[in-house]
Design a protein around this motif. Structure first.
Motif, PDB file in Angstrom:
ATOM      1  N   PHE A  56       0.825  -1.209   0.000  1.00  0.00           N
ATOM      2  CA  PHE A  56       0.000   0.000   0.000  1.00  0.00           C
ATOM      3  C   PHE A  56       0.861   1.262   0.000  1.00  0.00           C
ATOM      4  CE2 PHE A  56      -3.652  -2.600   1.623  1.00  0.00           C
ATOM      5  CZ  PHE A  56      -4.495  -2.326   0.560  1.00  0.00           C
ATOM      6  N   ALA A  57       1.977   1.249   0.703  1.00  0.00           N
ATOM      7  CA  ALA A  57       2.858   2.425   0.731  1.00  0.00           C
ATOM      8  C   ALA A  57       3.390   2.724  -0.669  1.00  0.00           C
ATOM      9  CB  ALA A  57       4.012   2.206   1.708  1.00  0.00           C
ATOM     10  N   ILE A  58       3.840   1.699  -1.365  1.00  0.00           N
ATOM     11  CA  ILE A  58       4.368   1.900  -2.719  1.00  0.00           C
ATOM     12  C   ILE A  58       3.250   2.306  -3.676  1.00  0.00           C
ATOM     13  CG2 ILE A  58       5.418   0.715  -4.687  1.00  0.00           C
ATOM     14  CD1 ILE A  58       7.104  -0.856  -2.687  1.00  0.00           C
ATOM     15  N   LEU A  59       2.101   1.632  -3.583  1.00  0.00           N
ATOM     16  CA  LEU A  59       0.977   1.952  -4.461  1.00  0.00           C
ATOM     17  C   LEU A  59       0.529   3.402  -4.295  1.00  0.00           C
ATOM     18  CD1 LEU A  59      -1.339   0.942  -6.391  1.00  0.00           C
ATOM     19  CD2 LEU A  59      -2.653   0.605  -4.288  1.00  0.00           C
ATOM     20  N   PHE A  60       0.341   3.834  -3.051  1.00  0.00           N
ATOM     21  CA  PHE A  60      -0.117   5.200  -2.821  1.00  0.00           C
ATOM     22  C   PHE A  60       0.952   6.221  -3.199  1.00  0.00           C
ATOM     23  CE2 PHE A  60      -3.199   3.450   0.513  1.00  0.00           C
ATOM     24  CZ  PHE A  60      -4.235   3.416  -0.403  1.00  0.00           C
ATOM     25  N   ALA A  61       2.234   5.888  -3.013  1.00  0.00           N
ATOM     26  CA  ALA A  61       3.302   6.814  -3.406  1.00  0.00           C
ATOM     27  C   ALA A  61       3.345   6.966  -4.929  1.00  0.00           C
ATOM     28  CB  ALA A  61       4.645   6.325  -2.874  1.00  0.00           C
ATOM     29  N   ILE A  62       3.167   5.873  -5.648  1.00  0.00           N
ATOM     30  CA  ILE A  62       3.167   5.944  -7.110  1.00  0.00           C
ATOM     31  C   ILE A  62       1.948   6.721  -7.613  1.00  0.00           C
ATOM     32  CG2 ILE A  62       2.917   4.556  -9.209  1.00  0.00           C
ATOM     33  CD1 ILE A  62       4.706   2.462  -7.847  1.00  0.00           C
ATOM     34  N   LEU A  63       0.775   6.445  -7.036  1.00  0.00           N
ATOM     35  CA  LEU A  63      -0.423   7.188  -7.440  1.00  0.00           C
ATOM     36  C   LEU A  63      -0.276   8.680  -7.143  1.00  0.00           C
ATOM     37  CD1 LEU A  63      -3.279   4.770  -6.330  1.00  0.00           C
ATOM     38  CD2 LEU A  63      -2.602   5.358  -8.659  1.00  0.00           C
ATOM     39  N   SER A  64       0.286   8.993  -5.994  1.00  0.00           N
ATOM     40  CA  SER A  64       0.508  10.391  -5.637  1.00  0.00           C
ATOM     41  C   SER A  64       1.477  11.049  -6.612  1.00  0.00           C
ATOM     42  CB  SER A  64       1.059  10.478  -4.213  1.00  0.00           C
ATOM     43  OG  SER A  64       1.509  11.773  -3.941  1.00  0.00           O
ATOM     44  N   LEU A  65       2.516  10.330  -6.940  1.00  0.00           N
ATOM     45  CA  LEU A  65       3.509  10.851  -7.881  1.00  0.00           C
ATOM     46  C   LEU A  65       2.886  11.141  -9.239  1.00  0.00           C
ATOM     47  CD1 LEU A  65       6.607  11.289  -8.031  1.00  0.00           C
ATOM     48  CD2 LEU A  65       6.770   8.980  -8.915  1.00  0.00           C
ATOM     49  N   ILE A  66       2.089  10.232  -9.733  1.00  0.00           N
ATOM     50  CA  ILE A  66       1.448  10.409 -11.037  1.00  0.00           C
ATOM     51  C   ILE A  66       0.450  11.567 -11.008  1.00  0.00           C
ATOM     52  CG2 ILE A  66      -0.138   9.345 -12.684  1.00  0.00           C
ATOM     53  CD1 ILE A  66       1.231   6.655 -11.986  1.00  0.00           C
ATOM     54  N   LEU A  67      -0.415  11.586 -10.004  1.00  0.00           N
ATOM     55  CA  LEU A  67      -1.455  12.619  -9.963  1.00  0.00           C
ATOM     56  C   LEU A  67      -0.880  14.012  -9.742  1.00  0.00           C
ATOM     57  CD1 LEU A  67      -4.234  10.776  -7.939  1.00  0.00           C
ATOM     58  CD2 LEU A  67      -4.116  11.181 -10.401  1.00  0.00           C
ATOM     59  N   LEU A  68       0.172  14.130  -8.944  1.00  0.00           N
ATOM     60  CA  LEU A  68       0.757  15.449  -8.711  1.00  0.00           C
ATOM     61  C   LEU A  68       1.596  15.917  -9.889  1.00  0.00           C
ATOM     62  CD1 LEU A  68       1.677  15.164  -4.934  1.00  0.00           C
ATOM     63  CD2 LEU A  68      -0.217  16.415  -5.971  1.00  0.00           C
ATOM     64  N   LYS A  69       2.154  14.987 -10.665  1.00  0.00           N
ATOM     65  CA  LYS A  69       2.905  15.373 -11.860  1.00  0.00           C
ATOM     66  C   LYS A  69       1.974  15.884 -12.954  1.00  0.00           C
ATOM     67  CE  LYS A  69       7.108  14.862 -12.766  1.00  0.00           C
ATOM     68  NZ  LYS A  69       8.059  15.965 -12.763  1.00  0.00           N
ATOM     69  N   LEU A  70       0.711  15.468 -12.922  1.00  0.00           N
ATOM     70  CA  LEU A  70      -0.244  15.903 -13.940  1.00  0.00           C
ATOM     71  C   LEU A  70      -0.673  17.356 -13.761  1.00  0.00           C
ATOM     72  CD1 LEU A  70      -2.555  12.764 -14.220  1.00  0.00           C
ATOM     73  CD2 LEU A  70      -0.829  13.549 -15.844  1.00  0.00           C
ATOM     74  N   ASP A  71      -0.456  17.919 -12.582  1.00  0.00           N
ATOM     75  CA  ASP A  71      -0.886  19.293 -12.313  1.00  0.00           C
ATOM     76  C   ASP A  71       0.063  20.271 -13.003  1.00  0.00           C
ATOM     77  OD1 ASP A  71      -2.200  21.478 -11.287  1.00  0.00           O
ATOM     78  OD2 ASP A  71      -1.209  21.380  -9.336  1.00  0.00           O
ATOM     79  N   LYS A  72      -0.482  21.025 -13.918  1.00  0.00           N
ATOM     80  CA  LYS A  72       0.316  22.011 -14.656  1.00  0.00           C
ATOM     81  C   LYS A  72       0.283  23.394 -14.002  1.00  0.00           C
ATOM     82  CE  LYS A  72       1.073  19.059 -17.942  1.00  0.00           C
ATOM     83  NZ  LYS A  72       2.185  18.182 -17.784  1.00  0.00           N
TER      84      LYS A  72
ATOM     85  N   ARG B 248       6.141  17.218  -2.216  1.00  0.00           N
ATOM     86  CA  ARG B 248       5.388  15.957  -2.131  1.00  0.00           C
ATOM     87  C   ARG B 248       5.915  14.922  -3.125  1.00  0.00           C
ATOM     88  NH1 ARG B 248       0.901  15.689   1.170  1.00  0.00           N
ATOM     89  NH2 ARG B 248       0.140  17.706   1.852  1.00  0.00           N
ATOM     90  N   ILE B 249       6.381  15.364  -4.269  1.00  0.00           N
ATOM     91  CA  ILE B 249       6.946  14.437  -5.246  1.00  0.00           C
ATOM     92  C   ILE B 249       8.235  13.825  -4.706  1.00  0.00           C
ATOM     93  CG2 ILE B 249       8.030  14.305  -7.534  1.00  0.00           C
ATOM     94  CD1 ILE B 249       5.876  16.299  -8.477  1.00  0.00           C
ATOM     95  N   VAL B 250       9.065  14.650  -4.102  1.00  0.00           N
ATOM     96  CA  VAL B 250      10.309  14.149  -3.505  1.00  0.00           C
ATOM     97  C   VAL B 250       9.999  13.188  -2.361  1.00  0.00           C
ATOM     98  CG1 VAL B 250      12.347  14.844  -2.180  1.00  0.00           C
ATOM     99  CG2 VAL B 250      11.713  16.106  -4.231  1.00  0.00           C
ATOM    100  N   VAL B 251       9.021  13.522  -1.534  1.00  0.00           N
ATOM    101  CA  VAL B 251       8.633  12.630  -0.440  1.00  0.00           C
ATOM    102  C   VAL B 251       8.134  11.297  -0.983  1.00  0.00           C
ATOM    103  CG1 VAL B 251       6.925  12.311   1.399  1.00  0.00           C
ATOM    104  CG2 VAL B 251       8.182  14.438   1.248  1.00  0.00           C
ATOM    105  N   SER B 252       7.365  11.320  -2.060  1.00  0.00           N
ATOM    106  CA  SER B 252       6.887  10.074  -2.660  1.00  0.00           C
ATOM    107  C   SER B 252       8.041   9.225  -3.185  1.00  0.00           C
ATOM    108  CB  SER B 252       5.914  10.366  -3.800  1.00  0.00           C
ATOM    109  OG  SER B 252       4.735  10.942  -3.310  1.00  0.00           O
ATOM    110  N   LEU B 253       9.019   9.865  -3.796  1.00  0.00           N
ATOM    111  CA  LEU B 253      10.190   9.121  -4.284  1.00  0.00           C
ATOM    112  C   LEU B 253      10.999   8.542  -3.126  1.00  0.00           C
ATOM    113  CD1 LEU B 253      11.317  11.460  -7.183  1.00  0.00           C
ATOM    114  CD2 LEU B 253      10.284   9.197  -7.370  1.00  0.00           C
TER     115      LEU B 253
END
Length: 146
Positions: free
Chosen positions: A99-115, A122-127
């Protein structure tokens, strides 16, 4: 006269929702990483409890047994509780780490989509969470902690 919208209102609301969801997933990944590390830290706390218990016996030159007649039972019950807690967290380790990896990847993807806004923190924390989770999987799989 009302101002003209350059993007449809629904699309703007969807963007805000995606960013909000990315932040929620980031927070959830932090919580599940903490739950992953609780199994490892429980063994450390078990070692600390036993070390302090034995150090107290040595420092008091054994008079702790006179002051607290059931000292040994108290020390052993505390260590048994900590061992059971560590066992629980290690039994559920792979669920928590998934769950930690899944939620970190989802967070990374969704936050990268924000233009509109950069979510660098938050992206660094997810990585970092993904890195720590992978390292802890390697440690558990290698059998360092059983």
């Amino acid at each position: 006269m009302e101002g003209q919208h350059t993007t449809p209102l629904e699309k703007t609301e969807l963007k805000y929702f995606v960013v909000r969801l990315g932040k929620i997933f980031s927070n959830l990944s932090i919580v599940f990483l903490i739950l992953c590390l609780c199994g490892i830290l429980s063994f450390v706390s078990l070692a600390v409890i036993l070390t302090l218990g034995f150090a107290l016996i040595i420092l008091t030159i054994g008079t702790i047994f006179v002051m607290v007649p059931n000292y040994w039972d108290i020390l052993m019950s505390a260590s048994q509780f900590t061992a059971k807690l560590a066992s629980f967290f290690l039994d559920k380790f792979f669920i928590f780490v998934a769950f930690a990896i899944l939620f970190a990847i989802l967070s990374l993807i969704l936050l990268k989509l924000d233009k509109q806004q950069k979510h660098t923190g938050r992206i660094v924390v997810s990585l970092i969470i993904i890195g720590i989770a992978i390292i802890s999987i390697i440690v558990i799989a290698a059998g360092v902690i059983k």
